[in-house]
Design an enzyme around this catalytic site. Structure first.
Site, PDB file in Angstrom:
ATOM      1  N   ASP A  52       0.838  -1.197   0.000  1.00 43.98           N
ATOM      2  CA  ASP A  52       0.000   0.000   0.000  1.00 43.98           C
ATOM      3  C   ASP A  52       0.873   1.247   0.000  1.00 43.98           C
ATOM      4  O   ASP A  52       0.583   2.228  -0.703  1.00 43.98           O
ATOM      5  CB  ASP A  52      -0.920  -0.032   1.219  1.00 43.98           C
ATOM      6  CG  ASP A  52      -1.813   1.195   1.306  1.00 43.98           C
ATOM      7  OD1 ASP A  52      -2.550   1.442   0.342  1.00 43.98           O
ATOM      8  OD2 ASP A  52      -1.761   1.898   2.321  1.00 43.98           O
ATOM      9  N   GLU A 124      -1.614  -5.219  -4.063  1.00 43.43           N
ATOM     10  CA  GLU A 124      -0.717  -4.476  -3.174  1.00 43.43           C
ATOM     11  C   GLU A 124       0.420  -5.363  -2.688  1.00 43.43           C
ATOM     12  O   GLU A 124       1.585  -4.933  -2.632  1.00 43.43           O
ATOM     13  CB  GLU A 124      -1.509  -3.919  -1.996  1.00 43.43           C
ATOM     14  CG  GLU A 124      -2.498  -2.830  -2.390  1.00 43.43           C
ATOM     15  CD  GLU A 124      -3.362  -2.371  -1.235  1.00 43.43           C
ATOM     16  OE1 GLU A 124      -3.898  -1.254  -1.313  1.00 43.43           O
ATOM     17  OE2 GLU A 124      -3.500  -3.124  -0.250  1.00 43.43           O
TER      18      GLU A 124
END
Length: 231
Positions: A52, A124
């Site tokens: 992220d 991610e």
């Protein structure tokens, strides 16, 4: 050859990166549903957390390069769109990530390979694995390739809720999130009028009225944005 093993190889070819650390790749593709508690399995949750941040950095860097004259408040909504769950899931489908995922039998049975949350998390995690295996340049190369079509979509002028727009503007300015306060409530119960104040650190508050608290908050947010030239 096992179908999933073949899918992993296909994924590497599509993204143009052959992993040196095979265990790292396997972990990035392993959902938390794998394992029954007795057997410890290293899933992709920590990599998802790292990814992220990697994704946010790459998206911010790319946006700054593409729009060198844009202000922070103008870039923030584009950044949010590029790293959103919806976008990450769409990128995963483009890369055909689903068939390469390692899921529990139950998750797989109920369509986990096509679930936005699972696909976005795996995307991610994959970005984190790329960063750890090949450095930032490897992650950047894949990002620019897979997200190439997303930059135009992120810039589409979709109407936004004024409160959301104000939140994004505040974040883009490096300020705390807006706060709302009801100053007054007048009128009869069947036709109330709310007066609300919205505050953002570093700028004067804005005040607006509405037939409901939500309506007044939206009006106040819109007023502040327009006053600051961001509406």
């Amino acid at each position: 050859m096992d179908r999933r093993v073949a899918a992993v190889g296909d994924l590497e070819r599509r993204i143009g990166h052959r992993f040196e650390d095979r265990e790292l790749l396997e972990r990035a593709l392993t959902h938390a549903s794998v394992g029954d508690g007795a057997k410890k399995v290293r899933d992709n949750e920590v990599l998802e957390f790292i990814g992220d941040r990697v994704l946010g950095l790459l998206a911010a860097e790319a946006l700054a390069q593409r729009f060198p004259k844009a202000k922070e408040g103008e870039l923030a909504p584009r950044l949010n769109a590029l790293v959103s769950r919806e976008t990450c899931a769409r990128v995963a489908r483009k890369a055909e990530l689903g068939p390469a995922l390692r899921l529990s039998a139950s998750s797989s049975k109920i369509g986990g390979r096509e679930t936005d949350s699972i696909l976005a998390g795996a995307t991610e995690a994959l970005m984190a694995a790329l960063y750890q295996d090949g450095g930032l340049e490897a992650a950047r190369k894949v990002f620019l390739d897979l997200w190439n079509d997303e930059f135009d979509r992120a810039g589409e002028g979709r109407p936004r809720d004024p409160k959301t727009a104000l939140q994004e503007w505040a974040q883009g300015q490096g300020r705390p999130l807006p706060t709302y306060r009801v100053l007054d409530r007048t009128g009869p119960d069947h036709a109330p009028v709310f007066t609300v104040e919205v505050s953002v650190t570093g700028v004067d508050p804005a005040i607006a009225k509405g037939k409901s608290r939500q309506e007044a908050e939206k009006a106040a947010a819109k007023a502040l944005l327009e006053r600051e030239g961001a509406g």
